[in-house]
Design an enzyme around this catalytic site. Structure first.
Site, PDB file in Angstrom:
ATOM      1  N   HIS A 177       6.987  18.310 -66.790  1.00  0.00           N
ATOM      2  CA  HIS A 177       5.526  18.462 -66.750  1.00  0.00           C
ATOM      3  C   HIS A 177       4.960  19.072 -68.025  1.00  0.00           C
ATOM      4  O   HIS A 177       3.777  18.934 -68.302  1.00  0.00           O
ATOM      5  CB  HIS A 177       5.074  19.226 -65.495  1.00  0.00           C
ATOM      6  CG  HIS A 177       5.221  20.709 -65.568  1.00  0.00           C
ATOM      7  ND1 HIS A 177       6.409  21.350 -65.360  1.00  0.00           N
ATOM      8  CD2 HIS A 177       4.326  21.685 -65.844  1.00  0.00           C
ATOM      9  CE1 HIS A 177       6.226  22.653 -65.493  1.00  0.00           C
ATOM     10  NE2 HIS A 177       4.971  22.888 -65.791  1.00  0.00           N
ATOM     11  N   LYS A 181       1.089  18.305 -70.631  1.00  0.00           N
ATOM     12  CA  LYS A 181       0.062  19.278 -71.042  1.00  0.00           C
ATOM     13  C   LYS A 181      -0.602  18.785 -72.324  1.00  0.00           C
ATOM     14  O   LYS A 181       0.083  18.414 -73.277  1.00  0.00           O
ATOM     15  CB  LYS A 181       0.707  20.660 -71.290  1.00  0.00           C
ATOM     16  CG  LYS A 181       1.213  21.324 -70.002  1.00  0.00           C
ATOM     17  CD  LYS A 181       1.799  22.697 -70.321  1.00  0.00           C
ATOM     18  CE  LYS A 181       2.537  23.293 -69.145  1.00  0.00           C
ATOM     19  NZ  LYS A 181       1.687  24.029 -68.219  1.00  0.00           N
ATOM     20  N   HIS A 239      11.930  21.906 -70.716  1.00  0.00           N
ATOM     21  CA  HIS A 239      10.637  22.139 -71.377  1.00  0.00           C
ATOM     22  C   HIS A 239      10.796  22.599 -72.839  1.00  0.00           C
ATOM     23  O   HIS A 239      10.137  22.084 -73.732  1.00  0.00           O
ATOM     24  CB  HIS A 239       9.828  23.214 -70.644  1.00  0.00           C
ATOM     25  CG  HIS A 239       9.661  22.973 -69.171  1.00  0.00           C
ATOM     26  ND1 HIS A 239       9.535  21.725 -68.625  1.00  0.00           N
ATOM     27  CD2 HIS A 239       9.583  23.831 -68.123  1.00  0.00           C
ATOM     28  CE1 HIS A 239       9.387  21.824 -67.307  1.00  0.00           C
ATOM     29  NE2 HIS A 239       9.417  23.101 -66.979  1.00  0.00           N
TER      30      HIS A 239
HETATM   31  C1  BG6 Z   1       8.866  25.005 -63.888  1.00  0.00           C
HETATM   32  C2  BG6 Z   1       9.921  26.063 -63.653  1.00  0.00           C
HETATM   33  O1  BG6 Z   1       9.447  23.842 -64.379  1.00  0.00           O
HETATM   34  O2  BG6 Z   1       7.921  25.496 -64.835  1.00  0.00           O
HETATM   35  C3  BG6 Z   1       9.306  27.381 -63.221  1.00  0.00           C
HETATM   36  O3  BG6 Z   1      10.817  25.610 -62.632  1.00  0.00           O
HETATM   37  C4  BG6 Z   1       8.231  27.798 -64.202  1.00  0.00           C
HETATM   38  O4  BG6 Z   1      10.301  28.397 -63.109  1.00  0.00           O
HETATM   39  C5  BG6 Z   1       7.247  26.656 -64.408  1.00  0.00           C
HETATM   40  O5  BG6 Z   1       7.575  28.929 -63.661  1.00  0.00           O
HETATM   41  C6  BG6 Z   1       6.218  27.033 -65.457  1.00  0.00           C
HETATM   42  O6  BG6 Z   1       5.268  26.019 -65.563  1.00  0.00           O
HETATM   43  P1  BG6 Z   1       3.863  26.319 -66.222  1.00  0.00           P
HETATM   44  O7  BG6 Z   1       3.193  24.985 -66.277  1.00  0.00           O
HETATM   45  O8  BG6 Z   1       3.191  27.308 -65.316  1.00  0.00           O
HETATM   46  O9  BG6 Z   1       4.146  26.909 -67.554  1.00  0.00           O
END
Ligand code: BG6
Length: 483
Positions: A177, A181, A239
């Site tokens: 995801h 962004k 990520h």
């Molecule tokens: C997820 C993780 O992929 O991303 C979580 O499993 C983490 O542990 C989250 O908190 C963070 O996402 P964002 O979009 O809030 O930075």
């Protein structure tokens, strides 16, 4: 967009309630769903699904709750009750999709969203194949999978094999995801749509890069997923190595799926941990402390975590990229839960001017270009300016731009990614090779940690374990402050 049906396996799960269904509602609100869109939920327990989803939409959607939009969406929601080992349930699913196609004059374009643990991928894929839902001569078929894509390189290869036995590789969409962004996509725009940065984007001018993902939240309520997984597998393997790839890759010949993936793969395949690992990496586990000023317990006192859990909630490591552009430039990556503040950012620190004496005497500071992913998404450039008054004393000052002050609020990552799957655009989805190269990068560290006893405890609400500072000790560099 062509008419399509989206099937969510695990529609009552956490991810679906907090992210997927609210994002689908947001798309409906903004009029961005395909025509004749049907949503089909597959779950073991289908009781009160509609009211539970309504609650999650009111709580988690980005756009305001509009009863008319919700009504239109649920009028096209159908539910199939069953378990993943029940072929009859998949036969009912196939029939239901066919009924929807006939009723609305559609040709059978289906997305299967596996919002389920990877241990269930094999069962669902083989049932989809057994009920002949995986391929069609009329419409297209796409499958969406969520991380974790495995536990290490070999389990990830096994998952890839399971998926590719049933689906064509180009119809598999792996969700990361972070790539949805807007600020992350902006990394490529800023690097390649401006003449300023690219000539300096190499080891001649860049001293080092820091990639940070700091969170204030802990893992309360997530023991089932997080224990035994830890920070490196949870966010660095995916990520943060994707951020590294975007920062370090060469310019793609086009902003399409093949060209972008090709460049990311080149970077990831040239990336390696720097050694010795006990000096270039660190891990920690939060103890008790505070979150936003309120007392919180340590990880081993969280419900579901055993008292001797060695799961790390903080991980830091150093990698190098074996290419001419990046030779000798360290990339420091760190992430942690229950840290002092929330910040995801990439900071590129430039070298000081090489004709040193004047610079040294006046106290010149390195230029630092910061991509702030969240919160306060934007760009910041640290430069040196003369402090008013006598003499030539240089002080760091900051030039900044907040995306929110310039652009309308951006869609949530999941809105963008679901839309792209429905459109068939795979540019923002990591390929199997990217996932596997990322595991290859961190596997040796995971093995090293597995033999190194307990992670260091750090106080919740702090900047992380002291050992993280040792990574930079002696290099003249410092982590960017988190406090
Ligand atoms: C997820 C993780 O992929 O991303 C979580 O499993 C983490 O542990 C989250 O908190 C963070 O996402 P964002 O979009 O809030 O930075």
């Amino acid at each position: 967009m062509e008419p399509a049906s989206l099937v969510i396996f695990g529609i009552t799960g956490d991810l679906s309630r907090k992210k997927l269904v609210p994002a689908i509602y947001d798309l409906a609100y903004c009029g961005q769903l395909p025509p004749e869109f049907d949503l089909v939920g597959f779950a073991r327990d289908t009781s009160e699904v509609e009211s539970r989803l309504r609650e999650s939409v009111t709580e988690h959607a980005r756009t305001p709750f509009d009863p008319a939009v919700w009504q239109a969406l649920v009028s096209r929601l159908s539910l199939v009750k069953g378990t993943f080992d029940d072929l009859d349930a998949f036969t009912r699913l196939a029939k239901q999709l066919d009924v929807l196609d006939r009723k609305h004059g559609k040709v059978g374009n289906y997305v299967f969203y596996l919002s389920i643990p990877p241990s269930a991928f094999a069962a669902v894929c083989s049932q989809l194949a057994a009920s002949k839902l995986h391929r069609s001569r009329r419409g297209w078929r796409r499958v969406v999978v969520e991380k974790p894509f495995g536990h290490d390189l070999s389990s990830s290869q096994e998952l890839g094999r399971i998926l590719e036995q049933v689906f064509d590789p180009q119809s598999i969409y792996r969700i990361d995801h972070y790539l949805g962004k807007e600020t992350v996509q902006n990394i490529l725009a800023l690097r390649f749509a401006n003449g300023l940065f690219e000539p300096l984007w190499n080891s001649k001018h860049i001293d080092h890069v820091q990639i940070t993902m700091a969170e204030t939240v802990g893992v309360t309520g997530r023991a089932g997923y997080y224990d035994g997984v830890g920070a490196a597998r949870d966010v660095i393997q995916n990520h943060l190595l994707q951020l590294l790839a975007l920062i370090a890759m060469d310019e793609p010949s086009a902003f399409d799926a093949d060209s972008v993936a090709g460049e990311k793969i080149k970077v990831l395949s040239a990336t390696e941990l720097l050694h010795p690992l006990d000096q270039t990496s660190a891990r920690g586990q939060y103890g008790s402390g505070t979150e936003h000023g309120l007392p919180v317990v340590g990880l081993t006192d969280e419900v579901g975590f055993p008292p001797d859990s060695t799961t790390e909630t903080f991980a830091a490591l150093t990698v190098g990229i074996n290419t001419r552009r990046w030779a000798g430039v360290p990339f420091y990556i760190r992430t942690g839960k229950r840290l002092a503040r929330k910040a995801t950012e990439i900071a590129v620190t430039f070298k000081l001017p090489s004709h040193g004496t004047a610079a040294a005497r006046t106290g010149a500071v390195p230029n630092v270009l910061v991509f702030r992913v969240q919160p306060d998404d934007g760009i910041e450039l640290q430069i040196g300016a003369k402090r008013p008054g006598e003499g030539m004393h240089i002080q760091p000052v900051s030039l900044g731009m907040d995306f929110r002050s310039v652009f309308d609020p951006a869609p949530e990552a999941y809105e963008r990614l679901i839309c792209d799957v429905l459109r068939g655009d795979a540019t923002l989805f990591p390929r199997r090779e990217e996932v596997e190269y990322s595991w290859r990068i961190i596997d040796p560290l995971l093995q090293h940690w597995a033999q190194s006893g307990r992670p260091e405890t750090y106080r919740a609400g702090s900047a992380g374990p002291a050992s993280a500072d040792w990574i930079l000790a002696g290099s003249g560099r410092e982590w960017r402050s988190l406090e």
